[in-house]
Scaffold this motif. Structure first.
Motif, PDB file in Angstrom:
ATOM      1  N   ASP A  39       0.419   5.001  -6.857  1.00 42.21           N
ATOM      2  CA  ASP A  39      -0.148   5.167  -8.197  1.00 42.21           C
ATOM      3  C   ASP A  39      -0.643   6.587  -8.419  1.00 42.21           C
ATOM      4  OD1 ASP A  39       0.362   2.544  -8.834  1.00 42.21           O
ATOM      5  OD2 ASP A  39      -1.690   1.852  -8.476  1.00 42.21           O
ATOM      6  N   SER A  40      -1.307   7.150  -7.426  1.00 47.45           N
ATOM      7  CA  SER A  40      -1.954   8.451  -7.616  1.00 47.45           C
ATOM      8  C   SER A  40      -0.991   9.619  -7.482  1.00 47.45           C
ATOM      9  CB  SER A  40      -3.107   8.615  -6.631  1.00 47.45           C
ATOM     10  OG  SER A  40      -2.649   8.621  -5.295  1.00 47.45           O
ATOM     11  N   LEU A  41      -0.021   9.522  -6.574  1.00 52.31           N
ATOM     12  CA  LEU A  41       0.897  10.642  -6.342  1.00 52.31           C
ATOM     13  C   LEU A  41       2.075  10.638  -7.287  1.00 52.31           C
ATOM     14  CD1 LEU A  41       0.892  10.682  -2.429  1.00 52.31           C
ATOM     15  CD2 LEU A  41      -0.410  12.143  -3.985  1.00 52.31           C
ATOM     16  N   GLY A  42       2.522   9.453  -7.691  1.00 54.59           N
ATOM     17  CA  GLY A  42       3.592   9.360  -8.666  1.00 54.59           C
ATOM     18  C   GLY A  42       4.978   9.315  -8.060  1.00 54.59           C
ATOM     19  N   PRO A  43       5.992   9.167  -8.924  1.00 52.61           N
ATOM     20  CA  PRO A  43       7.371   8.954  -8.459  1.00 52.61           C
ATOM     21  C   PRO A  43       8.013  10.160  -7.799  1.00 52.61           C
ATOM     22  CG  PRO A  43       7.309   9.183 -10.849  1.00 52.61           C
ATOM     23  CD  PRO A  43       5.887   9.099 -10.402  1.00 52.61           C
ATOM     24  N   ALA A  44       7.412  11.328  -7.937  1.00 54.54           N
ATOM     25  CA  ALA A  44       8.027  12.527  -7.355  1.00 54.54           C
ATOM     26  C   ALA A  44       7.717  12.681  -5.866  1.00 54.54           C
ATOM     27  CB  ALA A  44       7.580  13.775  -8.103  1.00 54.54           C
ATOM     28  N   VAL A  45       6.900  11.792  -5.308  1.00 58.90           N
ATOM     29  CA  VAL A  45       6.597  11.832  -3.876  1.00 58.90           C
ATOM     30  C   VAL A  45       7.114  10.548  -3.245  1.00 58.90           C
ATOM     31  CG1 VAL A  45       4.808  11.990  -2.107  1.00 58.90           C
ATOM     32  CG2 VAL A  45       4.542  13.241  -4.259  1.00 58.90           C
ATOM     33  N   ALA A  46       8.046  10.683  -2.309  1.00 58.37           N
ATOM     34  CA  ALA A  46       8.646   9.527  -1.636  1.00 58.37           C
ATOM     35  C   ALA A  46       7.757   9.085  -0.481  1.00 58.37           C
ATOM     36  CB  ALA A  46      10.038   9.887  -1.130  1.00 58.37           C
ATOM     37  N   LEU A  47       7.268   7.848  -0.559  1.00 59.63           N
ATOM     38  CA  LEU A  47       6.384   7.301   0.474  1.00 59.63           C
ATOM     39  C   LEU A  47       7.161   6.280   1.296  1.00 59.63           C
ATOM     40  CD1 LEU A  47       3.169   6.737  -1.685  1.00 59.63           C
ATOM     41  CD2 LEU A  47       3.755   8.723  -0.282  1.00 59.63           C
ATOM     42  N   THR A  48       7.471   6.621   2.534  1.00 56.66           N
ATOM     43  CA  THR A  48       8.205   5.720   3.419  1.00 56.66           C
ATOM     44  C   THR A  48       7.221   4.892   4.245  1.00 56.66           C
ATOM     45  OG1 THR A  48       8.304   7.255   5.284  1.00 56.66           O
ATOM     46  CG2 THR A  48      10.013   7.472   3.590  1.00 56.66           C
ATOM     47  N   ASP A  49       7.758   3.967   5.028  1.00 57.10           N
ATOM     48  CA  ASP A  49       6.905   3.119   5.858  1.00 57.10           C
ATOM     49  C   ASP A  49       6.075   3.914   6.858  1.00 57.10           C
ATOM     50  OD1 ASP A  49       7.604   0.806   4.593  1.00 57.10           O
ATOM     51  OD2 ASP A  49       9.050   0.147   6.110  1.00 57.10           O
ATOM     52  N   ASP A  50       6.543   5.111   7.220  1.00 56.41           N
ATOM     53  CA  ASP A  50       5.777   5.918   8.171  1.00 56.41           C
ATOM     54  C   ASP A  50       4.421   6.346   7.592  1.00 56.41           C
ATOM     55  OD1 ASP A  50       7.544   6.313  10.552  1.00 56.41           O
ATOM     56  OD2 ASP A  50       8.907   7.034   9.014  1.00 56.41           O
ATOM     57  N   TYR A  51       4.307   6.317   6.280  1.00 53.10           N
ATOM     58  CA  TYR A  51       3.053   6.732   5.641  1.00 53.10           C
ATOM     59  C   TYR A  51       2.033   5.595   5.576  1.00 53.10           C
ATOM     60  CZ  TYR A  51       0.132   9.540   2.480  1.00 53.10           C
ATOM     61  OH  TYR A  51      -0.898  10.269   1.923  1.00 53.10           O
ATOM     62  N   ARG A  52       2.464   4.382   5.906  1.00 49.23           N
ATOM     63  CA  ARG A  52       1.611   3.210   5.749  1.00 49.23           C
ATOM     64  C   ARG A  52       0.346   3.252   6.616  1.00 49.23           C
ATOM     65  NH1 ARG A  52       3.468  -1.434   3.526  1.00 49.23           N
ATOM     66  NH2 ARG A  52       2.228  -2.679   4.983  1.00 49.23           N
ATOM     67  N   ILE A  53       0.378   4.012   7.692  1.00 47.02           N
ATOM     68  CA  ILE A  53      -0.726   4.027   8.647  1.00 47.02           C
ATOM     69  C   ILE A  53      -1.684   5.201   8.427  1.00 47.02           C
ATOM     70  CG2 ILE A  53       0.526   5.397  10.371  1.00 47.02           C
ATOM     71  CD1 ILE A  53      -1.951   2.471  10.998  1.00 47.02           C
ATOM     72  N   TYR A  54      -1.411   6.050   7.458  1.00 44.23           N
ATOM     73  CA  TYR A  54      -2.200   7.268   7.295  1.00 44.23           C
ATOM     74  C   TYR A  54      -3.640   7.010   6.847  1.00 44.23           C
ATOM     75  CZ  TYR A  54       1.223  10.938   8.279  1.00 44.23           C
ATOM     76  OH  TYR A  54       2.092  11.804   8.896  1.00 44.23           O
ATOM     77  N   TRP A  55      -3.939   5.796   6.418  1.00 41.71           N
ATOM     78  CA  TRP A  55      -5.329   5.468   6.106  1.00 41.71           C
ATOM     79  C   TRP A  55      -6.218   5.557   7.341  1.00 41.71           C
ATOM     80  CZ3 TRP A  55      -7.193   1.571   9.114  1.00 41.71           C
ATOM     81  CH2 TRP A  55      -6.251   0.717   9.701  1.00 41.71           C
ATOM     82  N   ALA A  56      -5.612   5.408   8.509  1.00 45.07           N
ATOM     83  CA  ALA A  56      -6.392   5.179   9.726  1.00 45.07           C
ATOM     84  C   ALA A  56      -7.190   6.393  10.186  1.00 45.07           C
ATOM     85  CB  ALA A  56      -5.463   4.720  10.851  1.00 45.07           C
ATOM     86  N   TYR A  57      -6.785   7.597   9.782  1.00 46.32           N
ATOM     87  CA  TYR A  57      -7.451   8.770  10.350  1.00 46.32           C
ATOM     88  C   TYR A  57      -8.504   9.380   9.421  1.00 46.32           C
ATOM     89  CZ  TYR A  57      -5.324  12.582   7.586  1.00 46.32           C
ATOM     90  OH  TYR A  57      -4.974  13.449   6.581  1.00 46.32           O
ATOM     91  N   ILE A  58      -8.718   8.806   8.239  1.00 49.35           N
ATOM     92  CA  ILE A  58      -9.667   9.388   7.291  1.00 49.35           C
ATOM     93  C   ILE A  58     -11.102   9.090   7.756  1.00 49.35           C
ATOM     94  CG2 ILE A  58     -10.368   9.522   4.881  1.00 49.35           C
ATOM     95  CD1 ILE A  58      -7.447  10.341   5.381  1.00 49.35           C
ATOM     96  N   PRO A  59     -11.837  10.109   8.189  1.00 49.15           N
ATOM     97  CA  PRO A  59     -13.156   9.842   8.788  1.00 49.15           C
ATOM     98  C   PRO A  59     -14.205   9.365   7.795  1.00 49.15           C
ATOM     99  CG  PRO A  59     -12.787  12.205   8.594  1.00 49.15           C
ATOM    100  CD  PRO A  59     -11.491  11.536   8.239  1.00 49.15           C
ATOM    101  N   HIS A  60     -14.065   9.749   6.521  1.00 48.36           N
ATOM    102  CA  HIS A  60     -15.089   9.373   5.545  1.00 48.36           C
ATOM    103  C   HIS A  60     -15.201   7.855   5.398  1.00 48.36           C
ATOM    104  CE1 HIS A  60     -13.917  13.503   4.450  1.00 48.36           C
ATOM    105  NE2 HIS A  60     -15.190  13.648   4.172  1.00 48.36           N
ATOM    106  N   PHE A  61     -14.086   7.148   5.539  1.00 47.95           N
ATOM    107  CA  PHE A  61     -14.141   5.690   5.432  1.00 47.95           C
ATOM    108  C   PHE A  61     -15.044   5.092   6.509  1.00 47.95           C
ATOM    109  CE2 PHE A  61      -9.435   5.825   3.871  1.00 47.95           C
ATOM    110  CZ  PHE A  61      -9.850   6.288   2.630  1.00 47.95           C
TER     111      PHE A  61
END
Length: 602
Positions: free
Chosen positions: A499-521
């Motif tokens: 939703d935030s990045l839009g159709p011009a950025v291709a998000l593959t399954d490899d991106y599914r885990i990137y939530w894990a390293y955000i320290p603020h959460f």
């Protein structure tokens, strides 16, 4: 402690040369973990805290104004002294996260500080049990009236306070609960190593590759990063679920309506103001991030950017590596042109070794400015790698540092600024530095690179952080119905990112885990919207500066000096700004759109 937002770029590393950057000198605090002064001070504080409790516990309703003033002043002095030791342990740990002895020292200080804090806990609880008429009578004394902002902030949580015994239990268990899970996350991230080209890299080193000029380097780094995070996904999911459940339980007992409610109270900002910000940003995803990334894809002669190319340097960006001395000169020049006095304060961070900027193994990634305590001074940690964005990070953290120095006159109880305003000076410092660089750049290509870099930083600070906020909100809401699996966390992440990045950025399954390293959460749930708040605020504030420069610096310095004594409405009123007005957010976001307009026109 105020930090730079996670942007996948905080730890860029110069690959062609070694950057000579400084280490900090913590001797102004203590001379090492084994400094006997630490044990002496902790023992003295433990005894004084017990005496304070024995003297005042149960007696607050009977104190005269002068007695209450003396009690608050004594409490503040102990908070400052204890905060000095805790800050020292935190700084040592951030700089040497993998050092077992430092980690042990950090944990021992946390445990001893928690025990001392248990004896002081009653004070705030009993202040909140005073009725309004009694408090008003006490505040008639000038010594108590001085602390009225602190008392008012304390009483914001009055309706959410538990019994004294329950509060003490939560306080004492925190070191083996929430704090232990945070430490586990930090030490896990510090230990992870990522395979790349026959080497094993740290988090900082692999994230640096995501901004490398070569597309294949970025791709390999992104996939390696995803692979290692995926291998550790069950642990990260368990940490996330546990902390979310822990928060849910405490929120229920404290009668907070929503997971974000406690954060908004601490930030001294109304729910409707935060909702207005989130709505304003998310409703303009199409005109902000979607439009920019479509434009960037075109610069790369592509219909879509792979997710690892989102922060790729532009094709014509031959970013030179800047020495630490050059970075210092750039930032000093920008600050000095605005205010020589603020530049002089910033200069002390360099001359007095208050900055740890050298990238090295075992050091926390990213950047922050730690205020320590008013009787000392702030310290900045960053990983300087010699690029323009590292210069911007330096400008950002120095803004925090200058703010913290100016606010320290308010004392240990009132120096801290709510997160919504804590990003003001840091983002303003970035804006000053960007505008100074842009004004001095005559080459059209370099100007476009500078503007594009600023747009990407602003999108990372506004759009990306609001998407992070939406992820957190969804995770905490859904956690109330049961534990979330790794796949469910990935689904939420991919939804808000698409939703935030839009159709011009291709998000593959490899991106599914990137939530894990955000320290603020992990460290500070619902912290992230403060970055967007600060960026939009500064955009509006800078527009006032451009339109009405006369007298602006003086009002700006007064804003910084106020620390936590005033709310956002009071602080922004001298500039004719009101964050509760939807037009405020529109004005801030329009600044980003206007820069994208300039890029479209080139």
């Amino acid at each position: 402690m105020h930090s730079r937002p996670v942007q996948d770029k905080d730890t860029e590393m110069a690959e062609t040369q070694t950057i000579d950057a400084p280490d900090w000198d913590l001797a102004d605090l203590f001379n090492g973990p084994g400094d006997p002064a630490i044990d002496r001070e902790m023992s003295a504080l433990a005894e004084q805290a017990r005496h304070f409790r024995d003297t005042y516990a149960g007696r607050l309703p009977d104190l005269a104004g002068g007695e209450m003033a003396a009690a608050i002043a004594s409490f503040e002095a102990m908070e400052d002294r204890l905060g000095r030791i805790v800050s020292y342990a935190q700084l040592l740990y951030a700089a040497q996260t993998e050092d077992a002895e430092v980690a042990q020292f950090f944990q021992s200080i946390q445990e001893r500080a928690t025990k001392i804090g248990s004896d002081l806990l009653f004070f705030g609880l009993e202040i909140n049990q005073l009725d309004e008429s009694r408090l008003s009578t006490l505040c008639a004394h000038p010594g108590v009236a001085h602390y009225r902002p602190w008392l008012d902030n304390l009483r914001l949580f009055r309706d959410h306070q538990l019994s004294d015994e329950q509060e003490r239990l939560l306080h004492e268990k925190a070191v083996a609960g929430q704090a232990a899970w945070v430490r586990l996350f930090d030490e896990t991230m510090a230990r992870l190593r990522f395979p790349f080209g026959g080497e094993t890299l740290s988090e900082a080193e692999i994230l640096n590759k995501l901004s490398a000029p070569a597309a294949d380097t970025r791709r390999q780094a992104a996939l390696s990063f995803a692979g290692v995070l995926r291998d550790n996904a069950p642990l990260f999911a368990h940490i996330t679920n546990t902390l979310a459940k822990d928060k849910e339980i405490e929120d229920k007992w404290r009668r907070h309506a929503r997971p974000i409610s406690a954060r908004n109270l601490a930030n001294q900002v109304e729910d409707e103001v935060v909702e207005a910000l989130v709505t304003a940003v998310s409703s303009r995803y199409a005109t902000l991030s979607h439009r920019y990334y479509q434009l960037k894809a075109g610069w790369f002669d592509r219909d879509q950017l792979d997710f690892w190319d989102r922060n790729a340097p532009l094709p014509e960006d031959h970013d030179r590596h800047l020495s630490w001395a050059q970075a210092r000169g750039i930032v000093d020049g920008a600050y000095r042109a605005f205010s020589p006095d603020l530049a002089d304060i910033a200069g002390r961070f360099f001359t007095d070794n208050w900055i740890d900027a050298k990238a090295r193994p075992g050091k926390s990634a990213g950047a922050f400015s730690h205020p320590t305590v008013p009787s000392a001074h702030p310290y900045i940690l960053m990983n300087y790698q010699g690029k323009i964005r590292d210069v911007m990070t330096l400008a950002h953290e120095l803004g925090h540092g200058v703010h913290q120095v100016l606010a320290s006159a308010q004392g240990a109880l009132m120096a801290d600024t709510p997160l919504t305003l804590a990003e003001t000076a840091s983002v303003f410092g970035e804006m000053l530095t960007f505008q100074d660089l842009l004004t001095g750049e005559t080459d059209a290509v370099r100007r476009r690179v500078l503007i594009a870099g600023k747009v990407e930083d602003m999108l990372n600070t506004v759009v990306r952080q609001i998407a992070f906020h939406q992820f957190e909100t969804a995770v905490h809401d859904r956690r109330r119905s049961g534990e979330l699996t790794v796949d469910e966390l990935g689904d939420i992440w991919m939804g808000v990112q698409a939703d935030s990045l839009g159709p011009a950025v291709a998000l593959t399954d490899d991106y599914r885990i990137y939530w894990a390293y955000i320290p603020h959460f992990i460290h500070s749930p619902f912290y992230v919207y403060a970055y967007a708040f600060g960026d939009c605020l500064v955009n509006s504030l800078y527009a006032v500066y451009q339109d009405q420069p006369a007298g602006f610096v003086e009002k700006y310095v007064d804003l910084l000096k106020a620390g936590g004594t005033l709310r956002h409405r009071e602080l922004l009123a001298p500039f004719g700004l009101d964050a509760s007005d939807p037009a405020f957010w529109t004005k801030g976001l329009s600044v980003i759109e206007s820069l994208i307009d300039q890029l479209e026109a080139t």
